[in-house]
Design a protein around this motif. Structure first.
Motif, PDB file in Angstrom:
ATOM      1  N   PHE A  50     -32.011 -80.453 -45.784  1.00 30.56           N
ATOM      2  CA  PHE A  50     -33.246 -80.643 -44.998  1.00 30.56           C
ATOM      3  C   PHE A  50     -33.208 -81.955 -44.221  1.00 30.56           C
ATOM      4  CE2 PHE A  50     -35.044 -83.902 -47.749  1.00 30.56           C
ATOM      5  CZ  PHE A  50     -34.451 -83.640 -48.981  1.00 30.56           C
ATOM      6  N   GLY A  51     -33.937 -81.946 -43.093  1.00 28.80           N
ATOM      7  CA  GLY A  51     -34.117 -83.151 -42.283  1.00 28.80           C
ATOM      8  C   GLY A  51     -35.586 -83.262 -41.920  1.00 28.80           C
ATOM      9  N   ILE A  52     -36.088 -84.479 -41.776  1.00 33.44           N
ATOM     10  CA  ILE A  52     -37.522 -84.675 -41.509  1.00 33.44           C
ATOM     11  C   ILE A  52     -37.730 -85.571 -40.291  1.00 33.44           C
ATOM     12  CG2 ILE A  52     -39.686 -85.545 -42.490  1.00 33.44           C
ATOM     13  CD1 ILE A  52     -38.470 -85.052 -45.300  1.00 33.44           C
ATOM     14  N   TYR A  53     -38.505 -85.038 -39.319  1.00 33.86           N
ATOM     15  CA  TYR A  53     -38.913 -85.833 -38.151  1.00 33.86           C
ATOM     16  C   TYR A  53     -40.402 -86.153 -38.288  1.00 33.86           C
ATOM     17  CZ  TYR A  53     -34.769 -84.093 -35.491  1.00 33.86           C
ATOM     18  OH  TYR A  53     -33.502 -83.790 -35.038  1.00 33.86           O
ATOM     19  N   ALA A  54     -40.813 -87.320 -37.820  1.00 34.46           N
ATOM     20  CA  ALA A  54     -42.255 -87.614 -37.748  1.00 34.46           C
ATOM     21  C   ALA A  54     -42.723 -87.186 -36.360  1.00 34.46           C
ATOM     22  CB  ALA A  54     -42.505 -89.102 -37.953  1.00 34.46           C
ATOM     23  N   VAL A  55     -43.868 -86.490 -36.295  1.00 33.63           N
ATOM     24  CA  VAL A  55     -44.376 -85.994 -35.014  1.00 33.63           C
ATOM     25  C   VAL A  55     -45.726 -86.654 -34.737  1.00 33.63           C
ATOM     26  CG1 VAL A  55     -45.021 -83.925 -33.711  1.00 33.63           C
ATOM     27  CG2 VAL A  55     -43.252 -83.781 -35.460  1.00 33.63           C
ATOM     28  N   LYS A  56     -45.873 -87.218 -33.530  1.00 32.32           N
ATOM     29  CA  LYS A  56     -47.164 -87.839 -33.188  1.00 32.32           C
ATOM     30  C   LYS A  56     -48.240 -86.743 -33.172  1.00 32.32           C
ATOM     31  CE  LYS A  56     -45.711 -91.995 -30.770  1.00 32.32           C
ATOM     32  NZ  LYS A  56     -44.434 -91.824 -31.525  1.00 32.32           N
ATOM     33  N   ASP A  57     -49.406 -87.077 -33.752  1.00 35.47           N
ATOM     34  CA  ASP A  57     -50.432 -86.017 -33.818  1.00 35.47           C
ATOM     35  C   ASP A  57     -51.433 -86.154 -32.664  1.00 35.47           C
ATOM     36  OD1 ASP A  57     -52.272 -87.649 -36.554  1.00 35.47           O
ATOM     37  OD2 ASP A  57     -51.585 -88.327 -34.563  1.00 35.47           O
ATOM     38  N   ASP A  58     -50.926 -86.727 -31.526  1.00 37.07           N
ATOM     39  CA  ASP A  58     -51.854 -86.867 -30.389  1.00 37.07           C
ATOM     40  C   ASP A  58     -51.709 -85.696 -29.413  1.00 37.07           C
ATOM     41  OD1 ASP A  58     -49.651 -89.337 -28.777  1.00 37.07           O
ATOM     42  OD2 ASP A  58     -49.370 -87.260 -29.467  1.00 37.07           O
ATOM     43  N   HIS A  59     -50.988 -84.651 -29.838  1.00 39.44           N
ATOM     44  CA  HIS A  59     -50.834 -83.489 -28.928  1.00 39.44           C
ATOM     45  C   HIS A  59     -50.583 -82.225 -29.748  1.00 39.44           C
ATOM     46  CE1 HIS A  59     -46.774 -84.769 -29.960  1.00 39.44           C
ATOM     47  NE2 HIS A  59     -46.358 -83.551 -29.640  1.00 39.44           N
ATOM     48  N   GLU A  60     -50.741 -81.091 -29.092  1.00 40.46           N
ATOM     49  CA  GLU A  60     -50.443 -79.813 -29.745  1.00 40.46           C
ATOM     50  C   GLU A  60     -48.928 -79.756 -29.963  1.00 40.46           C
ATOM     51  OE1 GLU A  60     -52.777 -78.075 -30.785  1.00 40.46           O
ATOM     52  OE2 GLU A  60     -51.715 -76.247 -31.423  1.00 40.46           O
ATOM     53  N   PRO A  61     -48.451 -79.532 -31.203  1.00 45.75           N
ATOM     54  CA  PRO A  61     -46.996 -79.541 -31.431  1.00 45.75           C
ATOM     55  C   PRO A  61     -46.284 -78.487 -30.582  1.00 45.75           C
ATOM     56  CG  PRO A  61     -48.208 -79.333 -33.504  1.00 45.75           C
ATOM     57  CD  PRO A  61     -49.200 -79.179 -32.405  1.00 45.75           C
ATOM     58  N   THR A  62     -45.109 -78.858 -30.067  1.00 49.48           N
ATOM     59  CA  THR A  62     -44.291 -77.883 -29.327  1.00 49.48           C
ATOM     60  C   THR A  62     -42.836 -78.019 -29.771  1.00 49.48           C
ATOM     61  OG1 THR A  62     -43.553 -79.394 -27.601  1.00 49.48           O
ATOM     62  CG2 THR A  62     -45.723 -78.369 -27.283  1.00 49.48           C
ATOM     63  N   ILE A  63     -42.025 -77.107 -29.288  1.00 48.26           N
ATOM     64  CA  ILE A  63     -40.594 -77.124 -29.621  1.00 48.26           C
ATOM     65  C   ILE A  63     -39.959 -78.459 -29.236  1.00 48.26           C
ATOM     66  CG2 ILE A  63     -38.364 -76.163 -28.855  1.00 48.26           C
ATOM     67  CD1 ILE A  63     -39.493 -74.498 -30.879  1.00 48.26           C
ATOM     68  N   GLU A  64     -40.483 -79.055 -28.147  1.00 52.25           N
ATOM     69  CA  GLU A  64     -39.904 -80.340 -27.696  1.00 52.25           C
ATOM     70  C   GLU A  64     -39.934 -81.370 -28.828  1.00 52.25           C
ATOM     71  OE1 GLU A  64     -39.195 -78.124 -24.914  1.00 52.25           O
ATOM     72  OE2 GLU A  64     -38.305 -80.125 -24.988  1.00 52.25           O
ATOM     73  N   ASP A  65     -40.951 -81.259 -29.713  1.00 54.39           N
ATOM     74  CA  ASP A  65     -41.070 -82.250 -30.797  1.00 54.39           C
ATOM     75  C   ASP A  65     -39.909 -82.164 -31.776  1.00 54.39           C
ATOM     76  OD1 ASP A  65     -43.598 -83.480 -30.163  1.00 54.39           O
ATOM     77  OD2 ASP A  65     -44.512 -81.532 -30.601  1.00 54.39           O
ATOM     78  N   VAL A  66     -39.184 -81.015 -31.733  1.00 56.41           N
ATOM     79  CA  VAL A  66     -38.127 -80.857 -32.741  1.00 56.41           C
ATOM     80  C   VAL A  66     -36.739 -80.918 -32.103  1.00 56.41           C
ATOM     81  CG1 VAL A  66     -37.828 -78.344 -32.736  1.00 56.41           C
ATOM     82  CG2 VAL A  66     -37.755 -79.573 -34.888  1.00 56.41           C
ATOM     83  N   LEU A  67     -36.670 -80.760 -30.784  1.00 62.07           N
ATOM     84  CA  LEU A  67     -35.356 -80.845 -30.108  1.00 62.07           C
ATOM     85  C   LEU A  67     -35.066 -82.311 -29.801  1.00 62.07           C
ATOM     86  CD1 LEU A  67     -35.607 -77.691 -27.814  1.00 62.07           C
ATOM     87  CD2 LEU A  67     -34.371 -77.948 -29.990  1.00 62.07           C
ATOM     88  N   LYS A  68     -34.940 -83.094 -30.867  1.00 60.00           N
ATOM     89  CA  LYS A  68     -34.744 -84.546 -30.741  1.00 60.00           C
ATOM     90  C   LYS A  68     -33.409 -84.931 -31.385  1.00 60.00           C
ATOM     91  CE  LYS A  68     -39.050 -85.625 -29.421  1.00 60.00           C
ATOM     92  NZ  LYS A  68     -39.245 -85.759 -27.987  1.00 60.00           N
ATOM     93  N   PRO A  69     -32.819 -86.054 -30.948  1.00 66.56           N
ATOM     94  CA  PRO A  69     -31.563 -86.469 -31.580  1.00 66.56           C
ATOM     95  C   PRO A  69     -31.748 -86.734 -33.075  1.00 66.56           C
ATOM     96  CG  PRO A  69     -32.201 -87.968 -29.776  1.00 66.56           C
ATOM     97  CD  PRO A  69     -33.302 -86.997 -29.937  1.00 66.56           C
TER      98      PRO A  69
END
Ligand code: AHG
Ligand code: MN
Ligand code: MN
Ligand code: MN
Length: 336
Positions: A137-156
């Motif tokens: 497993f891997g964990i990214y932190a996502v800013k909660d100032d927007h509706e989550p999208t795929i872009e939030d997970v396609l990160k290095p």
């Protein structure tokens, strides 16, 4: 009554992470709550794996996943366990699983600030013969100032805040990094707790084991072929390396982390991007390797710098002891 249960200074994974998190004053325990649900999933899968042969959980589930692989019952069961555990934690907003084509967007009432990418059951070709398998497993932190999208997970992979794996082998071992080193915990079944057994893991700078599926040798590119040749017929009079290949990434990586050496799943003519998936195999293992003082390289760049464009994208990977990966990087640089 085993001696461990009588020890009073048991460092459980829960206590360990709480200690770690206390170094981040802003954290309000969200990560610890998320981790406790991941740990619950691992305990459940561990018990299912141990009973697989008895509970008729082995054998094909009769479905295939988007990777075109026969889904074995434990694959399907493990995926359901982790999806449910992660959603019920109330700390996730996006889930990406090897076993699901699309990302899961958690409904707003249960949404948290983490995105978890995971391989619920790694090494499934080894289930039926009882060879070690695992969860990654891997964990990214996502800013909660927007509706989550795929872009939030396609990160290095470099953006990950934590990564780990659980290996279901002769013992159930969970290896975790939250960005300040790597620690290993072993499940004590009599307590149902993961106990700190491998504090501050550092991978040896060199190693004399190489780990690759030699069956693909016909299709390798030059730098890979040259490197493997050198492992077998060293020109400097040193002794050849040993080959160890289990076929479960979790087990091959765990051995590499503890003993040193190198794990390779190179590109080949048939699969130009190799076989291993970037988000939930390459990134978490690369994160751990770097945190333990090793390296992870794709043949083109540092693995954690890669920016994925698709959820189930694959990449070649060379990871392990610092000096071994450095040699591969030089061979690819010379070829470029
Ligand atoms: P999974 O079972 O999650 O699909 O992963 C299998 C992967 C990985 O565990 C292992 O390193 C690799 O497949 C082995 O591939 P080959 O059998 O082609 O060597
Ligand atoms: Mn698979
Ligand atoms: Mn896998
Ligand atoms: Mn898998």
């Amino acid at each position: 009554h085993n001696a461990d249960a009588l020890r009073t200074d048991l460092m459980t994974i829960t206590r360990f992470v709480l200690n770690e998190q206390s170094k981040h004053p802003e954290s309000r325990g969200d990560f610890s709550i998320l981790l406790s649900h991941i740990v619950l999933g691992c305990k459940f899968v561990c018990s299912a794996v141990n009973k697989a042969g008895l509970a008729k959980l082995i054998g094909l589930a009769g479905e295939t996943n988007i990777q075109g692989e026969e889904q074995k019952k434990l694959d399907v069961l493990s995926n359901e366990v982790f999806v449910k555990a992660l959603i019920s934690s109330g700390r996730t907003c996006i889930l990406v699983s090897e076993e699901e084509e699309d990302a899961t967007f958690v409904e707003p009432s249960k949404r948290g600030k983490y995105c978890v990418v995971f391989d619920p059951l790694d090494g499934s070709s080894n289930i039926d013969c009882g060879v070690s398998i695992g969860t990654i497993f891997g964990i990214y932190a996502v800013k909660d100032d927007h509706e989550p999208t795929i872009e939030d997970v396609l990160k290095p992979g470099n953006n990950m805040v934590a990564a780990g794996y659980c290996m279901y082998g002769s013992s159930c071992t969970l290896v975790l990094s939250t960005g300040t080193g790597v620690n290993g915990f072993t499940l004590d079944p009599s307590l149902g707790e993961f106990i700190l057994t491998h504090p501050d893991i550092k991978i040896p700078k060199k190693g004399n084991i190489y780990s690759v599926n030699e069956g693909n040798a016909k299709n390798w590119d030059n730098p890979t072929a040259t490197y493997v040749e050198k492992c077998k017929f060293p020109k400097d009079g040193s002794s050849p390396k040993s080959l160890r290949y289990i076929g479960s990434m979790v087990a091959d990586v765990h051995r590499t982390l503890l003993y040193g050496g190198i794990f390779l799943y190179p590109a080949d003519k048939k699969s130009p991007n190799g076989k291993l998936r970037v988000l939930y195999e390459v990134f978490p293992m690369s994160f751990l390797m770097e945190q333990a003082g090793g390296q992870a390289f794709t043949g083109k760049e540092r693995a954690l710098d890669l920016i994925p464009t698709k959820l189930h994208e694959r990449s070649p990977i060379f990871l392990g002891s610092y000096d071994e990966v450095e040699e591969i990087k030089n061979l690819y640089a010379a070829e470029a």
